[in-house]
Design an enzyme around this catalytic site. Sequence first.
Site: not given
Length: 889
Positions: A436, A439, A580
């Site tokens: 997770d 980025e 999300d």
Amino acid sequence: MFVYILFYLAIGYVGLIFAAPAPLNGPLAIRASNGTCPGYAASNIVKTDSSLTADLTLAGDPCNSYSEDIKNLKLLVEYQSTDRLHVKIYDADLKVFQVQEEAFPRPANGNTPSADAALEFNLVESPFSFTVKRKANDEVIFDTSSSQLIFQTQYVQLRTKLPKDPHVYGLGEHSDPFQLPTDNYRRSLLNSESPNIPFNSNLYGTHPVYFEHRGGKGTHGVFLLNSTPMNIFILRDDAGNQALEYDTIGGVLDFYFLAGSKPSDVSKQYADVVGHSAMYPYWTFGFHQCKYGYWDVNMVAEVVGNYSTAGIPLEVMWTDIDYMDLRQDFTTDPERFPIDKMRELVTTLHERGQRYVLILDPGVHAVANQASYARGHEQDVFLKAADGSDLLGVQWPGTVAWPDWFAPQTKTWWTDEFRRFFNPESGIDLDGIWVDMNEASNFCPNPDCNPFPEGNPPAPKNPPRPNTGRPIPGFPASFQPSNLTARADEESKGIPNREWFHPKYTVYNHRGNLSDFTIPMNTSNFDGTKQYDTHNMHGHMMALTTHSAMLDRRPELRPMVLTRSTFAGSGRQVTHWFGDNKSAWEDYRITIRQMLAWVAMHQMPMVGSDVCGFNQDTNEHLCARWAMLGAFQPFYRNHAELSTIQQEFYQWPLVSEAAKKAIDTRYKLLDYIYTALYYQTKTGEPMINPLFYLYPEDTNTFAIQEQWFYGDALLISPVTAEGSTQVTFYLPKDTFYDYWTGAVVQGEGTNVTLTDVSETEIPVHIRGGTIIPQRVNSANTTKQLRKEDFTILVAPDAEGKATGRLYLDEGEKLDQPNTSEISFSFEGGKLSSTGSFGYTGESGESVTVKNIRILGQQQAGKVGTWDSSAKSVTVEGPWKLVGAWAVEI
Ligand SMILES: *[C@@H]1O[C@H](CO)[C@@H](O)[C@H](O)[C@H]1NC(C)=O
Ligand SMILES: *[C@@H]1O[C@H](CO)[C@@H](O)[C@H](O)[C@H]1NC(C)=O
Ligand SMILES: *[C@@H]1O[C@H](CO)[C@@H](O)[C@H](O)[C@H]1NC(C)=O
Ligand SMILES: *[C@@H]1O[C@H](CO)[C@@H](O)[C@H](O)[C@H]1NC(C)=O
Ligand SMILES: *[C@@H]1O[C@H](CO)[C@@H](O)[C@H](O)[C@H]1NC(C)=O
Ligand SMILES: *[C@@H]1O[C@H](CO)[C@@H](O)[C@H](O)[C@H]1NC(C)=O
Ligand SMILES: *[C@@H]1O[C@H](CO)[C@@H](O)[C@H](O)[C@H]1NC(C)=O
Ligand SMILES: CC(=O)N[C@H]1CO[C@H](CO)[C@@H](O)[C@@H]1O
């Protein structure tokens, strides 16, 4: 039961119309070309049978609009296969960044003679422009002549003409319409943490590929291999002329043109470029449960127990960062998730035939007493600040160091951490892994922020480093690190000394400036490249490294790695969920169009959303519908955020009922969809089909984004409006059958409205002409499911014919010596089964066909029982799926 109402006129349905994307702001206004740049002239053109090269020279005074024009470029054109044309425009000096081979292995060039190629490349020498044409029908699919090529140190622009009102898809990741808006629409590709997946924004992943569908004139695809942040526009000028424009802040123009001409051909051709999807274990199609906020290991166990008590099959339990000690990777909280009890949890799950998955983040807590950090620091795996110390940022544990995923020693260290922490003998023997925040998301809002949030003590001074881990040119072997495979050449690593933070041309970022909330763009990677160019591959590289660590742990098993951030080609090894989102009807609808694009266009098939919604409280009505929607999407996981109410399916009787029915059906169909995944991994043919894939000439299908084919036989048309029990959906002109009743439903190429669709029902129609292998019964785990017999469901088309297929293997291993690829065909009242039959059902798994059911029959045939209400004939077996057979019905 549903009520069918056929409408022969288009009807508007208010509940289905949703907000248009947010209007474009600033960046469109500063988009380039105003005709003042000189363009290039081609010279020194050299043609071979299968290639063309040329020099491109700046054709006048530099305009230096957003940075310096590069004077000398090269053009390379390769007919790589009959269906693929490679066109690359790059700087003659090989300074400009090109995506590393390790991040994106290039497809092999088959050197196809141009005469055999489906596409034709033509150029205009001065001012330089080019076209790509499909030879079969002279359709020009790419034409750059409407503006000058601009190729500068920090700005590259190329524009191609589009037909009026084009049908364009792809260019993920986004939450915008499936068929992209064409009226001055902007896509920005700059990977970013994106709470609530805002419209018209850069999200977590970068996939610079579009599919353009021209109905009967064919479909083609265009992939730009470039990872540097960019905007892509679909433009319409005042005269109605349309164009697609690339505006990047660096990198080269490395295009792959895919000829089609059917939509699924483009999917296959794209798979050949970016790599075919990984094959996932059979169990990954089970139902998964997660939530951020499961307080301790007891609560995790209780959720599993509550699912059993409620009689809802749970296949995979997940734990979010709650399990970690102070949210540090490779640790467990000693009080709430003590390691011994965690090991017992996993053993118990495995005994019950269930699985376990945990999360990891890229940011490693940068304190000397943190063992994983200390080992990583020792091995020099972290990105560096200007003074050579570990570059620091902020993620869940506080101050973190960022692994440099381009450094070979990082792979060694990460793999070793996996071996230690996920050791089956002494650690957590997990089955899959979830990465997770990659980025990378940095809680530091900008490069000037202090990475030492209050209460988080500064990392102690770095100990001296015995070895930098980098090769030292010109010195003997004893000075060289032994395990390094650094690139021999210094080419194409990116122009030095660029403006890293505020390049003149702005790529839209919903988080602010280029380096905001992420790793600063001026940071160097191990191989000398900069984050500026590689940022969009950070998550991709982390995920690939994680895949290799999983493989090291269990070399014989197919890894299951779920990642939030992706780049083109991630699907070769890992998969993705849609991030999300929130517990809202709009987000429920968005999952459909995202799934369509990811599976069919981006070649990442094992995708899905957080069922019932991630952020904000869900409610039983939304959750019941979503439980059913998710059951017909590939990756099926219920997941929610820390501050929300619990939303396990057992929380509401209504949701329990919906989920049981949905999971029961999903599991019966599991081999059917597993077969579809298998063929996607082999050929690239998508396991989820947008309607236009199966009806490419039916213009009514082109923009449909709230229906899909699960596999190629089952049309899913869920209720999509809040509070509604009605759905209006499109039925192409074809024979269909109601999946639930078996009744024939003749599609007329019109919308159909169903009323009284309760919250425990979802409309599913079988497309005539298909054969679906199903398990007779469902089960509580996929392990049990494999012991159930098959039933073969035949849905003949108007000519009374049908075909289908079934792939069988052991389900989990990478190497499958014994597989079956069975083709079913039905014609003239005879069902036959042929193919290869290597899989014989080891360990008590069933390969028995218990019965055959044929829909749409007027009466019983030679054998079998006629069901007058469902108009179907059922023939009792058994037949064995271990050799060819035929049955006359
Ligand atoms: C079906 O309904 C949708 C939504 O109202 C509408 O956009 C579409 O044009 C209709 N299609 C046909 C073929 O009538
Ligand atoms: C063209 O664009 C460049 C870059 O934005 C700008 O500097 C220049 O003034 C523009 N020229 C015209 C004629 O608009
Ligand atoms: C499990 O079910 C019990 C009984 O309904 C309930 O009290 C408890 O809160 C549930 N636990 C979890 C973690 O959902
Ligand atoms: C990156 O730029 C920032 C801001 O100018 C500077 O403080 C930092 O030292 C630079 N980092 C590197 C690795 O050069
Ligand atoms: C972006 O950077 C500029 C220059 O440093 C600054 O003025 C501006 O406020 C920043 N924008 C955001 C959204 O932080
Ligand atoms: C699953 O287990 C429950 C008991 O926990 C049982 O009632 C149910 O029949 C089982 N379901 C299937 C499909 O085997
Ligand atoms: C594959 O089949 C062969 C012969 O049918 C058998 O000997 C072998 O054990 C099987 N392999 C596996 C992995 O089941
Ligand atoms: C796709 C979508 O619904 N995005 C919305 C999510 O929620 C945020 C705010 O909560 C909106 O700004 C987005 O438009």
